[in-house]
Structures are given as structure tokens and as C-alpha cells.
Write a protein that holds these residues in place. Structure first.
Motif, PDB file in Angstrom:
ATOM      1  N   GLU A   1     -13.010  52.219  -8.517  1.00  0.00           N
ATOM      2  CA  GLU A   1     -11.878  50.882  -8.756  1.00  0.00           C
ATOM      3  C   GLU A   1     -10.387  51.525  -8.681  1.00  0.00           C
ATOM      4  O   GLU A   1      -9.595  50.845  -8.179  1.00  0.00           O
ATOM      5  CB  GLU A   1     -11.825  50.775 -10.285  1.00  0.00           C
ATOM      6  N   GLU A   2     -10.295  53.043  -8.247  1.00  0.00           N
ATOM      7  CA  GLU A   2      -8.833  53.281  -7.597  1.00  0.00           C
ATOM      8  C   GLU A   2      -8.757  52.725  -6.466  1.00  0.00           C
ATOM      9  O   GLU A   2      -7.287  52.750  -6.033  1.00  0.00           O
ATOM     10  CB  GLU A   2      -9.010  55.078  -7.506  1.00  0.00           C
TER      11      GLU A   2
ATOM     12  N   TYR B   1      -8.253  49.708  -5.982  1.00  0.00           N
ATOM     13  CA  TYR B   1      -7.537  48.462  -6.113  1.00  0.00           C
ATOM     14  C   TYR B   1      -5.989  48.661  -6.902  1.00  0.00           C
ATOM     15  O   TYR B   1      -6.076  49.877  -7.564  1.00  0.00           O
ATOM     16  CB  TYR B   1      -8.356  47.443  -7.029  1.00  0.00           C
ATOM     17  N   SER B   2      -5.101  47.855  -6.606  1.00  0.00           N
ATOM     18  CA  SER B   2      -4.065  48.052  -7.253  1.00  0.00           C
ATOM     19  C   SER B   2      -4.226  47.949  -8.615  1.00  0.00           C
ATOM     20  O   SER B   2      -5.258  47.126  -9.188  1.00  0.00           O
ATOM     21  CB  SER B   2      -2.885  47.187  -6.855  1.00  0.00           C
ATOM     22  N   ALA B   3      -3.269  48.306  -9.772  1.00  0.00           N
ATOM     23  CA  ALA B   3      -3.362  48.170 -10.960  1.00  0.00           C
ATOM     24  C   ALA B   3      -3.110  46.784 -11.372  1.00  0.00           C
ATOM     25  O   ALA B   3      -3.801  46.361 -12.402  1.00  0.00           O
ATOM     26  CB  ALA B   3      -2.302  49.215 -11.858  1.00  0.00           C
ATOM     27  N   ASP B   4      -2.517  46.041 -10.750  1.00  0.00           N
ATOM     28  CA  ASP B   4      -2.339  44.604 -11.142  1.00  0.00           C
ATOM     29  C   ASP B   4      -3.319  43.616 -10.468  1.00  0.00           C
ATOM     30  O   ASP B   4      -3.342  42.587 -10.524  1.00  0.00           O
ATOM     31  CB  ASP B   4      -0.994  44.149 -10.565  1.00  0.00           C
TER      32      ASP B   4
ATOM     33  N   THR C   1     -13.185  52.268 -18.018  1.00  0.00           N
ATOM     34  CA  THR C   1     -12.410  53.393 -17.496  1.00  0.00           C
ATOM     35  C   THR C   1     -11.006  52.746 -17.894  1.00  0.00           C
ATOM     36  O   THR C   1     -10.683  51.477 -18.392  1.00  0.00           O
ATOM     37  CB  THR C   1     -12.325  53.422 -16.013  1.00  0.00           C
TER      38      THR C   1
ATOM     39  N   VAL D   1      -8.181  52.229 -16.144  1.00  0.00           N
ATOM     40  CA  VAL D   1      -7.979  51.233 -15.093  1.00  0.00           C
ATOM     41  C   VAL D   1      -8.663  49.873 -15.658  1.00  0.00           C
ATOM     42  O   VAL D   1      -8.054  48.862 -15.417  1.00  0.00           O
ATOM     43  CB  VAL D   1      -8.273  51.215 -13.759  1.00  0.00           C
TER      44      VAL D   1
ATOM     45  N   LYS E   1      -7.159  48.235 -18.528  1.00  0.00           N
ATOM     46  CA  LYS E   1      -5.799  47.698 -18.249  1.00  0.00           C
ATOM     47  C   LYS E   1      -6.162  46.246 -17.454  1.00  0.00           C
ATOM     48  O   LYS E   1      -5.518  45.190 -17.588  1.00  0.00           O
ATOM     49  CB  LYS E   1      -4.962  48.565 -17.230  1.00  0.00           C
ATOM     50  N   TRP E   2      -7.064  46.181 -16.447  1.00  0.00           N
ATOM     51  CA  TRP E   2      -7.657  45.203 -15.954  1.00  0.00           C
ATOM     52  C   TRP E   2      -7.970  44.024 -16.881  1.00  0.00           C
ATOM     53  O   TRP E   2      -7.943  42.765 -16.432  1.00  0.00           O
ATOM     54  CB  TRP E   2      -8.905  45.571 -14.891  1.00  0.00           C
TER      55      TRP E   2
ATOM     56  N   HIS F   1      -5.954  41.420 -17.016  1.00  0.00           N
ATOM     57  CA  HIS F   1      -5.501  40.721 -15.936  1.00  0.00           C
ATOM     58  C   HIS F   1      -6.863  40.009 -15.171  1.00  0.00           C
ATOM     59  O   HIS F   1      -6.939  39.711 -14.138  1.00  0.00           O
ATOM     60  CB  HIS F   1      -5.002  41.591 -14.579  1.00  0.00           C
TER      61      HIS F   1
END
Ligand code: FES
Ligand SMILES: [Fe+2]
Lengths: 442, 242
Positions: free
Chosen positions: A120-121, A123-126, B222, B224, B227-228, B231
Motif C-alpha cells: 500500500e506504500e 498510494y498516497s496517505a489520502d 497496517t 496506512v 488511516k485509510w 478515507h
């Protein structure tokens, strides 16, 4: 009037142009005008017994997943990965809490939510992770799950109109809720899908096309078929919104199936007696008559009382259709009655049975002959048009279907056709029930 | 299982089972770096910790699962089913110390351990459970964890009638269960790969075991992904459901 349907009110005559069975442009506008704006059957809630059970279906060309999520809620998802499109479920049925795409490995749960993305790195955090897509609308009626791709469509109950009552007549036949048996009959025909919709409640073809089946039944009854008295007292009935049914008299269901032992007859009589106490005589008398129901555009429910088939017709090309058929049964029935059902499902409706192949043959020869549409442009659907009594051998039910087709595809209403009042038998109502009595297990 | 992954030697250390059977037993562990896919408890067949644990645990590690393995069979003493369930919760505790919640844990048991895995599936709600060649328990209760049973048809401890009965009994479970039987093999068929039917069965057993976990064990999110979650444009809300 259009190029497609011609109605002569004087003669009277009702004809359908064979172009509608072959023309790709008609096929495309059916996809848009009919299939994008109707309620379409996907499957039955009893097909999903446990949390995270799913089945895959094709509805109006779309691959769909019908799933029960971890909490037991039923949902319908587009069977396509929101990443780049690979199919998430490639089995006809299964059980999985997580659906992982085999292409790049994105995963989702059975509530359609995204779960994980490998590496997943990248992709941007947003980055907004997409969940599974779904049809605009999903609703169910007593276990029958429908979708619509039209967000503005009327609710399912309104759409079903008079067809709801006929579903009730089928669904009230079990004291614990009717259930779909595991397994699907799948077959296809090189024919336009509308030919099978017509055929599914064509009362006119039984004796001619299905001699083979009737001869088998007669043989099973010792060589002669007792045609029950009053069998002709049947009706074709317009149920609104293009739905129609042919409904038999109480005697009609006695024609079908292999003979039963005295004990099984007794069990059946007792079952019906209990239903009488619950629902009243008028309703259960009606229940005892056979019925062929077509819910516009492509759902067929044929209920011979000793066996019920639920059939979904999927148009694939102007000259090709696919059928999925399921067997709806009362699970509270004894072994012999159940066996009689299974036998009928196989020997009458089965793709290798003694009836369906004859229907398929009829439809395929129709389709092949439509190459001669310059010489012979019209098919006739006038039977019963001259009379206000629409018996089931009439073609009133098909004209009802075609009027709705015309309204949607051409955008113009054809003249209605008056139907005389129905005999009391066909209008008997169910005794008022508490909500719990008719709410099915699922 | 023997593709080019480096083999990890499980670390074996004695663990006091402070409740359950209150024995001190050797427990093998494989811990992984990064964010592992999930965790597994491997319940070995009687006396098979040394023989099997490394192989199974490495197979699971290749799929991203950390694991602990133990042989809970009673040896010369006696251990009740209650004790065994206590022992399983001690093992869940070990995984809990590594941050694994119960839905992120799969149980895989062989022989005696397969029987324990079935008992545990009826007692606990974990991600998934698999029993390979478990001697059958009389009057099994419905399970709470999705359970897969894999049996050799020649296994005298799991005769076909008993398997059929188990299958019927488990149908009442609130979760999905499946039973698969293999012709021509008995109990320890995983380890005799020379004979064709045993080879086919052991291959299929491993394939199904891994798949069963993959479809059901909840992955650890994870940082990320966590956090996702805020979103997420989920299709799940709204009209998609009945
Ligand atoms: S298409 Fe599904 S993960 Fe790429
Ligand atoms: Fe027919």
C-alpha cells in the motif's frame, strides 16, 4: 402503433413483428429501456444459510454477488474489483468472510468494505479506497431478492402490483417458510429471451408440445390420465405493470406428477387442512390451483402445487438466452411428497427432462425461421382477444406482457383490452394475518 | 511447501500452562517481522511436535502467519476436555501478547490436536479452525468458529457413519462448516507422500487448510490501512442491502 406491434381492434387481431426477436438495435434498447428500469430477480435469501455465504449471478449482463454478510444482512455487489476489474468471486457459490481479488490481491469483506491492499506504500496517505459497487436498489419480498439499476424506480411492492398476491399464494404453502433447494438447473437456448417469457405461461401448447410428458404421467397412473373435472375453468389475469398469470381451477394441479400413496395423499390433505385453519377456505382453495406467473420482464414462477420452479431468463444476444432455475419447496413436508416434487422438477422442468427440451426445441425452431421475416414478418398473438373471458389457453397474458414491452421500448401505450369480472374462485382472499404469521424465517 | 523460502527454525521453549491442564509443555514459536497476515495455533498430533511442527509452521509462515505449536496430548496422564480448552486459551494469550485478536487467529489441528481444534471451535469464536484426521468426538456441539474437517476414509477413529453424523450435527451451527473425506487413506496421510492417494490427499489437505484460513482469518491492518479506514469510499452504505 409502431413497426413492432400491430393491433387491429375490429377483427380483432394482435401481431408482433419478428424483427423484435432478431434485431440487435431492439436488443440494445431492451437492455436500456427495460433492464435498466425494472426490478430484476437475483436470488432467494434461503440460498444463503450462514453468515458470509454467497452466490454469484448474472443479471441483465452484469456479474453480481448476492451475499449474507458477517452480521447476517443480505447485500448485492457488483462482482468486479474496483481496482482494475477482475472478478472477485469466480465460483457459483461459496462462503468467505473476505473476498480477495486474485489479480493484485485487494480484499473486501462481505459488507462490501475494503479490507487490505498489498504494498500500500504505493498510494498516497489520502488515497480514498473504494468499496464494492452495488446496484442502485436492492429490496426483497418474502425472501425473493430483487435489484434495480434505476435509482428512481418505485419500491418493489408497488412494482409487483397484483403479482404480490400470487407470490403469497406460493409462499403460504409452508408453515415454516418456503426454501430454495441447493443447486441450480442451468441451460440455454438459441432463441430470443422473449420467446421463453411467452412460453412460460402459454396454456395453449400443453397438450400438443408436451404429449411426451403427459404420456409418461398417464403410464405412471396405469395407462390413463384422469383429467380432473373443471380443469378448463381457468383464467389468464392481468396483474399490472406487465405481470400476468394463468391461474388454474382447484382441479388443475391434480393433472401433474406421478401418483402418490394413500399415506402421502393423507399427509397432503392434512397439511392443507392446517393451512385452511390458518388462512381460510377461499385462500387455500385458490392455493390448490396451479399457476404460471411471469413477473415482468424475466422472472417466472410456475407452481403446480406439488412442485414449484423459480426461473430467471437472462438475455445474452438477440438469438441466445440462458436460464437459471431453482426448486422452491416447503421444508416441512414428508419424504414421499418431497420425492414427488424432486421427480417432477427433474422429469418435467429439468434441462434433460421430458418437457423442457420440447419447449427449447419449439423456441429454437421459431428463432431459426425468423430468418424468413421478409416473407413472414408477423407472429400472431390474438387468441382470446375477441372475448372478455380470458381462459388460460388464451394469449391475453402474453399480450399483457407485450403491452408493457411496447410502452417501455417504444414509449407508447397500446389500447387496453377489457377483461370480464373473474369468478369468485379467483379472487378469494387470505384471512387477515398477524405480521408474524406471514413474515418468513429470513 | 518446499519452494525457495528460507526455512525458519521454530524457537522451542517450555511454557507453564497456568490454567487448563496446568502442565509445563514445550511450545514452538515462529515470529515474523513486518506486518504479518495473521496468526495460527498449531495443535500437533500426539508425540508429533518435533516431527511436524517445523514443517507446518514454515508452510504457514510462507503465507504470512506467525504461529505457536504444541502437543497437548496427555501422554501417560489424563487431561479433560475442559483442561484442553484452558490450554488453548493459554495459547491465545501468547498470541495476544503479540497483539493478535481472536478473529485474527486460525486453529489448525492434527489427530489429537484436530480433536482439540474441534472442541475449541465449539467453545471460542476465532477466525477459522481446521481439523485434520481428528478422532471423532461423540455428540459434538454446534461450532462458533467456521470449521473445516478433513478425514481419511480408512481412519478407524473416524468411521464414515460417525463423519456423516458429525456433518449433520454441525449443520445447526450458526457458522459455515465443511467436511471433506479422502478415499484410500487413514489418519497420518499427510506424511506418506509416496503412495499416490496419500500424496493427492496431503496436497489437497494443505491447499484447503491454507485457503480456509485465507478466506476467514481477519488480517491485521497496517498503519496506512488504519488511516485509510477514515478515507473509505464504501459502497456498503445505502441501498445495496435488503
Ligand atoms: S484488479 Fe483486483 S486487485 Fe487489481
Ligand atoms: Fe412447455
Amino acid at each position: 402503433m409502431s413497426d413492432y406491434i400491430e393491433v387491429d381492434q375490429e377483427m380483432p387481431r394482435f401481431r408482433v413483428n419478428r424483427k423484435v426477436m432478431t434485431d440487435p438495435a431492439v436488443f440494445a434498447s431492451e437492455r436500456e429501456q427495460i433492464f435498466n428500469h425494472s426490478w430484476l430477480y437475483v436470488g432467494h435469501e434461503t440460498e444463503l444459510a450462514k453468515p458470509n455465504d454467497y452466490v454469484t449471478r448474472t443479471v441483465a449482463g452484469r456479474p453480481l454477488i448476492l451475499a449474507r454478510d458477517a452480521k447476517g444482512k443480505i447485500g448485492v455487489w457488483v462482482n468486479s474489483c474496483p481496482h482494475r476489474g477482475a472478478m472477485l468471486c469466480r465460483d457459483p457459490k461459496g462462503n468467505a468472510r473476505f473476498l480477495t481479488c486474485f489479480y493484485h490481491g485487494w480484499s473486501f469483506n462481505t459488507s462490501g468494505e475494503p479490507v487490505s491492499v498489498p504494498a500500500e506504500e504505493g498510494y498516497s496517505a489520502d488515497f480514498e479506497r473504494p468499496g464494492l459497487a452495488s446496484p442502485a436498489k436492492v429490496e426483497s419480498y418474502r425472501g425473493f431478492v430483487f435489484v434495480s439499476f434505476d435509482p428512481d424506480i418505485v419500491d418493489l411492492t408497488t412494482y409487483l402490483a397484483g403479482a404480490k398476491e400470487y407470490l403469497d399464494l406460493v409462499l403460504d404453502q409452508s408453515e415454516v417458510g418456503m426454501e430454495i433447494l441447493p443447486g441450480t438447473h442451468e441451460y440455454s437456448a438459441k432463441a430470443n429471451w422473449k420467446l421463453l417469457a411467452e412460453n412460460s405461461y402459454d396454456g395453449y401448447h400443453l397438450l400438443s408440445t408436451h404429449q411426451r410428458y403427459l404420456a409418461m404421467i398417464a403410464a405412471a397412473h396405469g395407462g390413463k390420465l384422469d383429467v380432473p373435472k373443471g380443469i378448463d375453468d381457468t383464467r389468464a389475469i392481468n396483474l399490472g405493470n406487465g405481470h400476468a398469470v394463468i391461474a388454474g381451477s382447484p382441479a388443475s394441479s391434480g393433472l401433474f406428477g406421478r401418483p402418490l400413496s394413500e399415506a402421502a395423499k393423507q399427509e397432503k390433505a392434512e397439511r392443507f387442512q392446517r393451512l385452511r385453519e390458518k388462512f381460510g377456505d377461499a385462500w387455500v382453495d385458490r392455493m390448490g390451483g396451479a399457476r404460471n406467473l411471469v413477473i415482468f420482464p424475466n422472472l417466472v414462477v410456475i407452481d403446480l402445487v406439488m412442485g414449484v420452479v423459480v426461473r430467471k431468463i437472462e438475455p445474452v444476444a438477440p438469438d441466445y438466452l440462458e436460464v437459471s432455475a431453482w426448486h422452491l419447496v416447503p421444508p416441512d413436508e414428508g419424504e414421499e411428497l418431497h420425492k414427488q416434487r424432486l421427480d417432477n422438477f427433474l422429469t418435467f422442468w429439468g434441462p434433460g427432462g421430458l418437457a423442457s427440451p420440447d419447449d427449447v426445441e419449439a423456441l429454437e425452431t421459431c428463432q431459426r425461421s425468423y430468418t424468413a421475416q421478409r416473407e413472414l414478418p408477423w407472429s400472431d398473438i390474438s387468441r382470446g382477444l375477441h372475448s372478455e373471458v380470458k381462459e388460460m389457453g388464451s394469449e391475453y397474458q402474453m399480450r399483457t406482457w407485450w403491452r408493457r414491452w411496447h410502452e417501455l421500448v417504444v414509449g407508447e401505450a397500446l389500447p387496453e383490452e377489457p377483461q370480464g369480472p373473474l369468478p369468485d374462485f379467483f379472487v378469494g382472499q387470505r384471512l387477515p394475518q398477524t405480521a408474524a404469521a406471514t413474515a418468513d424465517a429470513n | 511447501m518446499d519452494i525457495a523460502f528460507p526455512r525458519i527454525e521454530p524457537a522451542v521453549a517450555p511454557v507453564p500452562f497456568t490454567y487448563g491442564s496446568r502442565r509445563t509443555l514445550p511450545v514452538a514459536r515462529i515470529e515474523l517481522g513486518g506486518v504479518p497476515r495473521g496468526a495460527a495455533i498449531v495443535l500437533c498430533a500426539a508425540g508429533a511436535l518435533e516431527r511436524d511442527a517445523g514443517e507446518v509452521m514454515n508452510g504457514l509462515a510462507e503465507k504470512g502467519y506467525e504461529s505457536v505449536a504444541v502437543d497437548l496430548s496427555p501422554g501417560t496422564g489424563a487431561v479433560s476436555d475442559r483442561d484442553l480448552l484452558g490450554d488453548v486459551s493459554v495459547l491465545m494469550g501468547l498470541l495476544g501478547e503479540r497483539g493478535w485478536s481472536s478473529e485474527q487467529v486460525g486453529l489448525v489441528g492434527y489427530g489429537f490436536g484436530g480433536r482439540t481444534a474441534l472442541l475449541a471451535a465449539a467453545e471460542f469464536e476465532v477466525g477459522a479452525a481446521v481439523s485434520v484426521g481428528a478422532p471423532l468426538i461423540r455428540a459434538t456441539r454446534p461450532v462458533k468458529t467456521p470449521w473445516l474437517g478433513l478425514f481419511g476414509r480408512q481412519d478407524p477413529a473416524a468411521p464414515p457413519e460417525a463423519v456423516a453424523c458429525l456433518r449433520a450435527r454441525l449443520r445447526d451451527s450458526p457458522v459455515h462448516t465443511e467436511v471433506v473425506t479422502y478415499p484410500g487413506v487413514a489418519r497420518d496421510f499427510r506424511f506418506d507422500a509416496r503412495e499416490a492417494q496419500a500424496h493427492a490427499a496431503s496436497f489437497d489437505v494443505w491447499q484447503r487448510t491454507v485457503e480456509w484460513l485465507e478466506l476467514r482469518v481477519a488480517p491485521r491492518l497496517t498503519a496506512v490501512a488504519q488511516k485509510w479506514q477514515t478515507h473509505t469510499a464504501s459502497g456498503a452504505a445505502g441501498p445495496s442491502r435488503v
